[in-house]
Write a protein that holds these residues in place. Structure first.
Motif, PDB file in Angstrom:
ATOM      1  N   SER A  47       0.798  -1.225   0.000  1.00  0.00           N
ATOM      2  CA  SER A  47       0.000   0.000   0.000  1.00  0.00           C
ATOM      3  C   SER A  47       0.832   1.277   0.000  1.00  0.00           C
ATOM      4  O   SER A  47       0.282   2.365  -0.101  1.00  0.00           O
ATOM      5  CB  SER A  47      -0.924   0.011   1.208  1.00  0.00           C
ATOM      6  OG  SER A  47      -0.155  -0.046   2.396  1.00  0.00           O
ATOM      7  N   GLY A  48       2.148   1.179   0.130  1.00  0.00           N
ATOM      8  CA  GLY A  48       2.968   2.381   0.145  1.00  0.00           C
ATOM      9  C   GLY A  48       4.382   2.123   0.610  1.00  0.00           C
ATOM     10  O   GLY A  48       4.920   1.030   0.432  1.00  0.00           O
ATOM     11  N   PHE A  49       4.969   3.139   1.211  1.00  0.00           N
ATOM     12  CA  PHE A  49       6.374   3.113   1.599  1.00  0.00           C
ATOM     13  C   PHE A  49       6.550   3.621   3.021  1.00  0.00           C
ATOM     14  O   PHE A  49       5.776   4.452   3.484  1.00  0.00           O
ATOM     15  CB  PHE A  49       7.192   4.039   0.686  1.00  0.00           C
ATOM     16  CG  PHE A  49       7.205   3.624  -0.746  1.00  0.00           C
ATOM     17  CD1 PHE A  49       8.280   2.930  -1.269  1.00  0.00           C
ATOM     18  CD2 PHE A  49       6.153   3.930  -1.602  1.00  0.00           C
ATOM     19  CE1 PHE A  49       8.307   2.543  -2.584  1.00  0.00           C
ATOM     20  CE2 PHE A  49       6.168   3.550  -2.920  1.00  0.00           C
ATOM     21  CZ  PHE A  49       7.246   2.853  -3.423  1.00  0.00           C
ATOM     22  N   VAL A  50       7.594   3.156   3.666  1.00  0.00           N
ATOM     23  CA  VAL A  50       8.048   3.749   4.917  1.00  0.00           C
ATOM     24  C   VAL A  50       9.324   4.487   4.559  1.00  0.00           C
ATOM     25  O   VAL A  50      10.257   3.897   3.998  1.00  0.00           O
ATOM     26  CB  VAL A  50       8.322   2.677   5.998  1.00  0.00           C
ATOM     27  CG1 VAL A  50       8.861   3.327   7.261  1.00  0.00           C
ATOM     28  CG2 VAL A  50       7.063   1.875   6.305  1.00  0.00           C
ATOM     29  N   VAL A  51       9.344   5.793   4.828  1.00  0.00           N
ATOM     30  CA  VAL A  51      10.496   6.614   4.475  1.00  0.00           C
ATOM     31  C   VAL A  51      11.021   7.340   5.703  1.00  0.00           C
ATOM     32  O   VAL A  51      10.298   7.548   6.672  1.00  0.00           O
ATOM     33  CB  VAL A  51      10.149   7.648   3.372  1.00  0.00           C
ATOM     34  CG1 VAL A  51       9.758   6.958   2.083  1.00  0.00           C
ATOM     35  CG2 VAL A  51       9.066   8.602   3.817  1.00  0.00           C
ATOM     36  N   SER A  52      12.273   7.723   5.614  1.00  0.00           N
ATOM     37  CA  SER A  52      12.897   8.515   6.665  1.00  0.00           C
ATOM     38  C   SER A  52      13.268   9.875   6.079  1.00  0.00           C
ATOM     39  O   SER A  52      13.971   9.945   5.069  1.00  0.00           O
ATOM     40  CB  SER A  52      14.144   7.789   7.172  1.00  0.00           C
ATOM     41  OG  SER A  52      14.834   8.598   8.086  1.00  0.00           O
ATOM     42  N   ILE A  53      12.761  10.915   6.720  1.00  0.00           N
ATOM     43  CA  ILE A  53      13.086  12.289   6.337  1.00  0.00           C
ATOM     44  C   ILE A  53      13.548  12.992   7.598  1.00  0.00           C
ATOM     45  O   ILE A  53      12.829  13.009   8.593  1.00  0.00           O
ATOM     46  CB  ILE A  53      11.861  13.028   5.763  1.00  0.00           C
ATOM     47  CG1 ILE A  53      11.252  12.258   4.591  1.00  0.00           C
ATOM     48  CG2 ILE A  53      12.239  14.437   5.337  1.00  0.00           C
ATOM     49  CD1 ILE A  53       9.915  12.794   4.143  1.00  0.00           C
ATOM     50  N   LYS A  54      14.747  13.544   7.542  1.00  0.00           N
ATOM     51  CA  LYS A  54      15.362  14.154   8.724  1.00  0.00           C
ATOM     52  C   LYS A  54      15.400  13.113   9.838  1.00  0.00           C
ATOM     53  O   LYS A  54      15.944  12.052   9.668  1.00  0.00           O
ATOM     54  CB  LYS A  54      14.658  15.443   9.115  1.00  0.00           C
ATOM     55  CG  LYS A  54      14.794  16.512   8.057  1.00  0.00           C
ATOM     56  CD  LYS A  54      14.460  17.856   8.594  1.00  0.00           C
ATOM     57  CE  LYS A  54      14.643  18.880   7.488  1.00  0.00           C
ATOM     58  NZ  LYS A  54      15.103  20.123   7.925  1.00  0.00           N
ATOM     59  N   ASP A  55      14.775  13.372  10.990  1.00  0.00           N
ATOM     60  CA  ASP A  55      14.812  12.435  12.107  1.00  0.00           C
ATOM     61  C   ASP A  55      13.519  11.649  12.273  1.00  0.00           C
ATOM     62  O   ASP A  55      13.322  10.981  13.276  1.00  0.00           O
ATOM     63  CB  ASP A  55      15.098  13.188  13.415  1.00  0.00           C
ATOM     64  CG  ASP A  55      16.510  13.728  13.462  1.00  0.00           C
ATOM     65  OD1 ASP A  55      17.382  13.132  12.818  1.00  0.00           O
ATOM     66  OD2 ASP A  55      16.724  14.742  14.151  1.00  0.00           O
ATOM     67  N   ASP A  61       1.593   6.828   0.896  1.00  0.00           N
ATOM     68  CA  ASP A  61       0.922   5.946  -0.044  1.00  0.00           C
ATOM     69  C   ASP A  61       1.580   6.021  -1.421  1.00  0.00           C
ATOM     70  O   ASP A  61       2.466   6.849  -1.664  1.00  0.00           O
ATOM     71  CB  ASP A  61      -0.569   6.241  -0.106  1.00  0.00           C
ATOM     72  CG  ASP A  61      -0.903   7.618  -0.666  1.00  0.00           C
ATOM     73  OD1 ASP A  61      -0.008   8.305  -1.190  1.00  0.00           O
ATOM     74  OD2 ASP A  61      -2.076   8.014  -0.573  1.00  0.00           O
ATOM     75  N   LEU A  62       1.132   5.151  -2.320  1.00  0.00           N
ATOM     76  CA  LEU A  62       1.737   5.062  -3.648  1.00  0.00           C
ATOM     77  C   LEU A  62       1.536   6.345  -4.457  1.00  0.00           C
ATOM     78  O   LEU A  62       2.431   6.745  -5.206  1.00  0.00           O
ATOM     79  CB  LEU A  62       1.157   3.868  -4.405  1.00  0.00           C
ATOM     80  CG  LEU A  62       1.485   2.497  -3.833  1.00  0.00           C
ATOM     81  CD1 LEU A  62       0.712   1.420  -4.563  1.00  0.00           C
ATOM     82  CD2 LEU A  62       2.975   2.228  -3.919  1.00  0.00           C
TER      83      LEU A  62
END
Length: 70
Positions: A47-55, A61-62
């Motif tokens: 259903s989507g992505f787990v991302v890291s931005i900064k901390d 979602d897609l």
């Protein structure tokens, strides 16, 4: 290339965020998701992505992943 095509575990530089929604742009900016910032794909899900931005870590979602150009 968009975030949809990104590989897990790799860090990318955000080139642009392509949305027509000013409110969504403001929200993403508050998370640190804007041109010139780095973003890392932690994992890909159906259903989507787990991302890291900064901390922070975020689920996106897609559709949103397709709007983030790296």
């Amino acid at each position: 290339m968009t975030l949809k095509d990104a590989q897990e575990g790799r860090e990318y530089l955000i080139k642009d965020v392509l949305t027509d929604d000013d409110e969504l742009d403001a929200f993403l900016f508050s998370l640190g998701c804007y041109s010139g910032e780095s973003i890392t794909v932690i994992s890909k899900k159906k259903s989507g992505f787990v991302v890291s931005i900064k901390d922070g870590r975020y689920n996106i979602d897609l559709q949103l992943a397709g709007a983030i150009e790296v």
